[in-house]
Design an enzyme around this catalytic site. Structure first.
Site, short mmCIF file in Angstrom:
data_model
loop_
_atom_site.label_atom_id
_atom_site.label_comp_id
_atom_site.label_asym_id
_atom_site.label_seq_id
_atom_site.Cartn_x
_atom_site.Cartn_y
_atom_site.Cartn_z
N ASP A 214 0.78 -1.24 0.00
CA ASP A 214 0.00 0.00 0.00
C ASP A 214 0.81 1.29 0.00
O ASP A 214 0.32 2.31 -0.43
CB ASP A 214 -0.95 -0.03 1.21
CG ASP A 214 -1.94 1.11 1.22
OD1 ASP A 214 -2.23 1.63 0.14
OD2 ASP A 214 -2.43 1.46 2.28
N CYS B 181 -21.03 -7.93 -11.12
CA CYS B 181 -21.83 -6.83 -10.55
C CYS B 181 -23.19 -6.70 -11.25
O CYS B 181 -24.18 -6.30 -10.64
CB CYS B 181 -21.07 -5.51 -10.66
SG CYS B 181 -19.67 -5.37 -9.53
N CYS C 232 -23.67 -0.19 -4.07
CA CYS C 232 -22.48 0.43 -3.47
C CYS C 232 -22.40 1.91 -3.82
O CYS C 232 -21.87 2.71 -3.04
CB CYS C 232 -21.22 -0.31 -3.92
SG CYS C 232 -20.90 -0.22 -5.71
N CYS D 118 -23.23 5.54 -0.82
CA CYS D 118 -22.17 6.49 -0.51
C CYS D 118 -22.79 7.82 -0.06
O CYS D 118 -23.51 8.47 -0.82
CB CYS D 118 -21.28 6.72 -1.72
SG CYS D 118 -19.96 7.93 -1.41
N CYS E 125 -14.55 11.77 -1.12
CA CYS E 125 -14.54 10.53 -0.34
C CYS E 125 -14.24 10.79 1.14
O CYS E 125 -13.31 11.53 1.46
CB CYS E 125 -13.51 9.56 -0.92
SG CYS E 125 -13.37 8.02 -0.03
#
Length: 208
Positions: free
Chosen positions: A121, A175, A181, A185, A201
């Site tokens: 990451d 999907c 999803c 949000c 975000c």
């Protein structure tokens, strides 16, 4: 390698070639061109290395992608409590994954004689597209990796190696017409399916 990874506590392991499809690089460059990364200058500064594992390490032949499931029962909250993301409620996943990745990489180096490098990451590696190419899952409309077994609840780590390994099959995207999803949000951070505007975000707003 798979058996060794499992013994170290990894829940999933797949292999892909040390390269990314042109479409992945094009999508990443489009993301940056639109300024959707916000103030994350580190994405732009190392874009060439991030978009191509061969630029990052020309000697790499294979990428071993590993997943660690972090899904668990959500704790109950009172009205006064803040809600903390499940991934942040345990030990720092960078430390957990890196320790296990180093053990696996050290073993692989000793067993094969090939060079290895581990990434979690913090390096310019596009873990999600590589994980998708390796068959760990597919990138959903929310841009996160979706595993058929673990959903979106996987930490990802990778081992790049000069050892040439047979790649695993890609997992088909399933999907379909679902967009749950995107609907859930709270900040409407997705201008379109498979597109993330990081500037909206919550993770970006609270971390970056």
């Amino acid at each position: 390698i798979r058996a060794r990874a499992k013994s170290l506590g990894f829940d999933a392991m797949r292999v892909t070639e040390a390269r990314l499809a042109d479409s992945v690089r094009d999508n990443f460059r489009s993301f940056l061109a639109q300024g959707l990364e916000g103030d994350m200058a580190w994405l732009r500064d190392k874009a060439d290395r991030r978009a191509d594992p061969q630029t990052l390490w020309p000697g790499a032949r294979s990428v071993i992608m590993l997943g660690l499931n972090y899904g668990r029962e959500r704790p109950s909250h009172s009205a006064r409590d803040g809600v903390v993301s499940i991934y942040a409620q345990g030990r720092d996943y960078h430390d957990v994954l890196k320790s296990r990745l180093k053990q696996l990489a050290r073993w692989l180096n000793e067993a094969s004689g090939h060079e290895v490098k581990v990434f979690v990451d913090t390096a310019p590696v596009m873990e999600k597209p590589l994980a998708e190419a390796a068959g760990l899952g597919w990138q959903g409309k929310h841009t996160n990796l979706v595993s058929r077994e673990f959903g979106s609840w996987m930490f990802l780590g990778s081992i790049l190696t000069t050892l040439e390994l047979a790649p695993d099959a890609v997992e088909p995207t399933t999907c379909g017409s679902c967009h749950a999803c995107l609907d859930v949000c709270p900040t409407n951070a997705f201008p379109a399916p498979y597109q993330l505007d990081a500037r909206r975000c919550i993770s970006y707003l609270t971390i970056e």
